[in-house]
Design an enzyme around this catalytic site. Structure first.
Site, PDB file in Angstrom:
ATOM      1  N   GLU A 131     -24.785   5.006   1.994  1.00  0.00           N
ATOM      2  CA  GLU A 131     -23.360   5.267   2.070  1.00  0.00           C
ATOM      3  C   GLU A 131     -22.739   4.505   0.904  1.00  0.00           C
ATOM      4  O   GLU A 131     -23.029   3.326   0.719  1.00  0.00           O
ATOM      5  CB  GLU A 131     -22.751   4.761   3.389  1.00  0.00           C
ATOM      6  CG  GLU A 131     -21.266   5.108   3.444  1.00  0.00           C
ATOM      7  CD  GLU A 131     -20.531   4.467   4.620  1.00  0.00           C
ATOM      8  OE1 GLU A 131     -21.079   3.565   5.261  1.00  0.00           O
ATOM      9  OE2 GLU A 131     -19.384   4.886   4.870  1.00  0.00           O
ATOM     10  N   ARG A 137     -36.554  -2.936   8.897  1.00  0.00           N
ATOM     11  CA  ARG A 137     -35.837  -3.311   7.684  1.00  0.00           C
ATOM     12  C   ARG A 137     -36.300  -4.678   7.200  1.00  0.00           C
ATOM     13  O   ARG A 137     -36.883  -5.461   7.946  1.00  0.00           O
ATOM     14  CB  ARG A 137     -34.341  -3.333   7.956  1.00  0.00           C
ATOM     15  CG  ARG A 137     -33.917  -4.482   8.862  1.00  0.00           C
ATOM     16  CD  ARG A 137     -32.416  -4.496   9.105  1.00  0.00           C
ATOM     17  NE  ARG A 137     -31.669  -3.978   7.992  1.00  0.00           N
ATOM     18  CZ  ARG A 137     -30.625  -3.158   8.107  1.00  0.00           C
ATOM     19  NH1 ARG A 137     -30.227  -2.779   9.302  1.00  0.00           N
ATOM     20  NH2 ARG A 137     -29.979  -2.744   7.060  1.00  0.00           N
ATOM     21  N   LYS A 159     -24.301  -5.603   4.480  1.00  0.00           N
ATOM     22  CA  LYS A 159     -23.360  -5.154   3.448  1.00  0.00           C
ATOM     23  C   LYS A 159     -21.940  -5.594   3.785  1.00  0.00           C
ATOM     24  O   LYS A 159     -21.171  -5.965   2.908  1.00  0.00           O
ATOM     25  CB  LYS A 159     -23.390  -3.618   3.377  1.00  0.00           C
ATOM     26  CG  LYS A 159     -24.089  -3.054   2.141  1.00  0.00           C
ATOM     27  CD  LYS A 159     -23.610  -1.621   1.903  1.00  0.00           C
ATOM     28  CE  LYS A 159     -24.723  -0.623   2.046  1.00  0.00           C
ATOM     29  NZ  LYS A 159     -24.279   0.768   1.836  1.00  0.00           N
TER      30      LYS A 159
END
Length: 561
Positions: A40, A264, A274
């Site tokens: 994104e 992850r 983020k």
RNA sequence: UGACCCAUGGUGUAAUGGCAACACAGCAGAUUUUGGUUCUGUUAUUCUAGGUUCGAGUCCUGGUGGGUCAACCA
């Protein structure tokens, strides 16, 4: 053909579980591998994304397939072209080429048509409940949800209302389109998930064309399907989304992409969210997304990390479904390994101590040949000036040395790297007792390496000629957070309370002048992994190794003994 | 307290029913014109209780521990 087992190529590493899945698919007759990296555009890429990028592009390459770059831009309030541009630059820098560049927003019309199809099939409805009502009627993980009073609207009314939503007839939040699945499902995501919300917000690509935007769950699988992605790889937290992913594809009868999840990357002393990194930038806790202390790709680049080293790291951390925390030391090992091979060495002095070579002629300058990189003969050598007055690092001299101190001591002898053997004859102090100068003699027969009588010294130190030295700014830095896991927050604190006040220290340093690429005033950075790199923005390329500072930790350990 | 995912040295990752290995970190030594690099050696591992089997890290069941899910974020 090589029949000698000792000369066989080293055994390739075992397959990771994703490679096994793909090979099983191929064995079953699947002829095509197509992956995608779907960020994104709401922030800069970090080292965690690097793992995903290397995985997706790596898998495609390994199986002669393709990998798309797709921007998951379904939420205009958080996204910006600045992020789109930075993401493309970082992926390119890592060394990957995408087969196609796509945007979820390219598919808004198709997505809309499919939503109409779902309404026609009686599988979606417009809900007038407030956000609060929707939340409470969804139930909890242990109690089932209750149906919306608007759940049984007719297809015609739903069609009319959804068209009106698109036409901009309602305010933000007034209505949503929901899938009609199962309000009592044990998976919360299957309790009539929201497909579209009203957002009168300008989109960075579609402008004001749309005022309804699809949600992630509704858009992602279909975007994969449109691009005919065969293996849609994402992180573990999307595991619970997979039934929904499959549900839309099934109901729509479109290309069956499949989702697979992996764990992850987590790194010690590193913040990987983020959202929180954005806070650091906005609160000016760091100078920007590329502040060299950040875990972002652009910051690593600025610190002198090579794409090769980041890729090697991604390969070494492996791929599995188990939660993991990688030791920051492994990342540092990977850069050191690469830089040790390719980086040219230079001499530098951080805490200068003046040394006068009493038996060296005044005013004379001699040039000494120094090897650029002992690991790579092709990198050649350079001429470095040497004169009667030089600077060495204060740490390289000790008046009262502990055992196993190999460097300069009163009456002791040490080698100036690539230069002469010098012997300390006198220690000069000021009124306060502070050492301000060393008076030494040199052995004219010892230039370069050998000595006339074959004697050897154990210590070799860096030096710079005083009249020729270049002053530069040095940024010494350490980890950004004092906590091994900055996300593990004590009561009453936030992650910013764990910011390391010594993560960045600026110092003056003296560098040897023979650097074509280095000039007075340049900024340098010192890595805790043991090397200097120039600030990427001012001087990409050259690298400086320094023994004294770089090995401070080892030295501290010896001193303790 | 529901559903799903996961559990192998300090940290990661292998071993696909048949001798638990590789890397990082650690420790010790050798080499070295960077106390770097390189080389050698070395410490240390299958969450637990049952079951299946000639044989289980691997398969089955229970337990325990960790994670994820209740944004009109992705």
């Amino acid at each position: 053909m090589n029949m000698n087992p000792e000369n066989e190529a080293p055994k390739e590493r075992a397959l990771n579980f994703l490679e096994e899945i793909i090979e099983a698919d191929i064995a079953r007759g699947q002829t095509r591998v197509h992956t995608r990296f779907p960020p994104e555009p709401n922030g800069y890429l970090h080292i965690g994304h690097a793992k995903s990028i290397c995985l997706n592009f790596g898998l495609a390459k390994r199986y002669n397939g393709l990998c798309n770059l797709r921007f998951d831009d379904t939420n205009p309030v958080k996204e910006d072209v600045e992020y789109v541009d930075s993401i493309k630059e970082d992926v390119r820098w890592l060394g990957f080429q995408w087969a196609g560049e796509y945007y979820a927003s390219d598919y808004f019309e198709q997505l809309y048509e499919w939503a109409v199809l779902l309404i026609n099939k009686g599988l979606a409805y417009v809900d007038d409940q407030t956000q609060e009502e929707i939340r409470t009627s969804r139930g909890t993980v242990t109690v089932p949800g209750t149906p919306s009073p608007w759940r049984e609207r007719s297809v015609e009314e739903n069609l009319r209302l959804f068209a009106a939503m698109r036409a901009g007839e309602f305010a933000d939040g007034a209505k949503v389109l929901r899938a009609k699945i199962d309000m009592g499902h044990s998976n919360m995501l299957m309790r009539d998930p929201i497909l579209y919300r009203i957002l009168h917000t300008e989109h960075h690509r579609t402008g004001d064309k749309w005022c309804i935007y699809p949600m992630y769950d509704y858009a992602h699988g279909e975007c994969d399907s449109i691009e005919r992605i065969t293996h849609s790889i994402c992180t573990l937290e999307f595991d619970v989304h997979r039934p929904l992913y499959d549900w839309f594809i099934e109901q729509l009868g479109i290309f069956p992409s499949h989702q697979y999840e992996f764990a992850r990357l987590n790194l010690t002393y590193t913040m990987m969210s983020k959202r929180k990194l954005l806070q650091l930038v906005q609160n000016k806790a760091v100078s920007g997304w590329d502040d060299p202390r950040m875990p972002t790709i652009c910051a690593l680049r600025r610190r002198g990390y090579t794409p090769e080293s980041v890729r090697a790291f991604a390969e070494r951390v492996g791929v599995a479904k188990r939660d993991n925390v990688i030791d920051l030391g492994l990342l540092e090992f990977c850069v050191r390994e690469d830089l040790n091979r390719i980086a040219e060495r230079r001499m530098a002095v951080v805490n200068p101590l003046k040394v006068v070579i009493t038996n060296f002629p005044e005013g004379k300058t001699e040039y000494i040949s120094c090897i650029n990189n002992p690991e790579n003969p092709d990198s050649g050598s350079r001429e470095v000036p040497f004169s009667r007055e030089i600077f060495i690092d204060r740490d390289d001299f000790m008046e009262i040395p502990p055992k196993k101190f190999f460097r300069l001591t009163p009456g002791g002898e040490v080698r100036l790297r690539y230069g002469y053997l010098i012997k300390c004859e006198e220690v000069v102090k000021d009124a306060a007792g502070e050492i301000i100068e060393l008076r030494c003699t040199y052995d004219p027969e010892s230039k370069g390496g050998s000595s006339s009588d074959g004697r050897k010294v154990k210590g070799v130190i860096h030096w710079v000629s005083a009249p020729h030295a270049i002053e530069a700014e040095l940024r010494l830095y350490d980890v950004l957070f004092t906590r091994e896991n900055p996300d593990d927050i004590e009561e009453g604190k936030t992650f910013t309370d764990y910011l390391n006040p010594e993560s960045l220290v600026t110092k003056k340093a003296l560098l040897e002048p023979a650097l074509a690429s280095v000039q007075a005033g340049d900024k340098f950075q010192f890595e805790r992994v043991g090397y200097f790199t120039p600030d990427y923005d001012s001087k990409p390329g050259a690298l400086v190794f320094n023994r004294t500072v770089g090995l401070k930790d080892s030295w501290a350990k010896i001193a303790e003994k």
